[in-house]
Design a protein around this motif. Sequence first.
Motif, PDB file in Angstrom:
ATOM      1  N   ASP A   1       0.833  -1.204   0.000  1.00  0.00           N
ATOM      2  CA  ASP A   1       0.000   0.000   0.000  1.00  0.00           C
ATOM      3  C   ASP A   1       0.870   1.258   0.000  1.00  0.00           C
TER       4      ASP A   1
ATOM      5  N   ARG B   1       0.956   4.207  -2.881  1.00  0.00           N
ATOM      6  CA  ARG B   1       0.640   5.615  -2.603  1.00  0.00           C
ATOM      7  C   ARG B   1       1.734   6.559  -3.069  1.00  0.00           C
ATOM      8  N   HIS B   2       2.981   6.136  -2.980  1.00  0.00           N
ATOM      9  CA  HIS B   2       4.074   7.095  -3.118  1.00  0.00           C
ATOM     10  C   HIS B   2       4.955   6.902  -4.346  1.00  0.00           C
TER      11      HIS B   2
END
Length: 485
Positions: free
Chosen positions: A466, A470-471
């Motif tokens: 996750d 996200r990044h």
Amino acid sequence: MTRALMIQGAGSNVGKSVVVAGLCRAARRRGFDVAPFKPQNMSNNAAVTEDGGEIGRAQALQARAAGLAPRIDMNPVLLKPETDTGAQVVVQGRREATVRARDYGRMKAGLMPRVLESFCRLAMGRDLVVVEGAGSPAEVNLRAGDIANMGFAEAAGVPVILIGDIDRGGVIAQLVGTHVVLPESDRARIKGFAINKFRGDPTLFAEGMTEIARHTGWRGLGILPWFADAWRLPAEDVMDLRATPSEGTLKIAVPRLNRIANFDDLDPLAVEPGVKLEIVEAGRPLPGDAALVLIPGSKSTMADLAHFRAQGWDIDLAAHVRRGGHVLGLCGGYQMLGRRISDPEGLEGSERECRGLGLLDIETRMQPAKRVTLTEARHRATGLPVSGYEIHLGATSGPDCARAWLEVEGRPEGAASADGRVMGCYLHGLFAADGFRRAFLDMLGLRADSRDYEAGVEATLDALADHLERHLDLDALFALAEPLA
């Protein structure tokens, strides 16, 4: 058609292993049949595969992230340091030689065909292979005969993503400097870069990303903030265990041996609420308030025993036992607890015999045959099941073996003192069994909770995936993977 990409670092310990584990889990969740691969690893923290070989434990974790059982082809060359200048060379899961660093420099180029053989075998029929480099490609003095970084990338035709570590400072110089020193052909293999271990607001480094891209021409794929839960994953390097944020009341002291090996026994204890795992550095005494002193495995048992004594830990340990403390020795630590260790064939070095710590009435004789096997066992006192592995030289016998506290495939395993406070065995990984771990900690006076250790590792791998989603621009990153010829 199988595609592949390689994650290399602008330095050592930039977080490549964790990033590759996260990419494997993210790719698996996207529906890819993905596998990890590392041509060459250097670690004494080995995992045993189902086919009876050894690979780096980091690759075993990456295999887990990919939903696969570990295989020897995931890490065809494993270097296990035995001295400051020499290491055991494990090739495709089997011990092949013990060589000095200088001699390995001449040997490694000849290993490339077997590295490529493993890579091709692993890649067959898969969608994606995520390859991890070792150290840094900027070590251009090691480029000739290289099998770990650009040498492998060139031979296998694999594109590279370069990771920089901003936590140690100078990340622009890390990445731009790598670009400067690489030959043009290697430089062209790098298709993108990412920043790891950022603390604070990542937008503050936007201009830095632009500067790196301007100087290198590589595509920026994102900035990864510090992943705070990384300590919950099995550690590749014992140095990582120092970051364990435990507020536990039951202290377990672990002396850091020079050649500490297979210390994954510590991982379940490190995340157990109520346990404070303290790694004791050289020059510091064993803490007097420890409930348990755990002596871990060692790649060079007799040399590490001499190191143990040089720190005065033998005196501290005797005082700990007199106070009523408990001692557990695992594998090499088990051998150290006995009266004597003999090595008539010089398998560990020039010393042929040494006196043990004398806390167990046992003796160990080193033997050339190395036992490497996955093992199912039973804790005799409770009947609880334990799974683990054995990976050691030597056989141990003596009166205290009559108080074996484990049973492995119908045979007794381990030894204990008459009062049961000093114990040892060859089985690694036993604390991953929740029931046994709770029973053992209860014996030490801690009522452990019902935490499911394996479920915790799975949850952390999902959280890591996750975090990457996200990044990082994972769509762009996976699109950079190229089909194998």
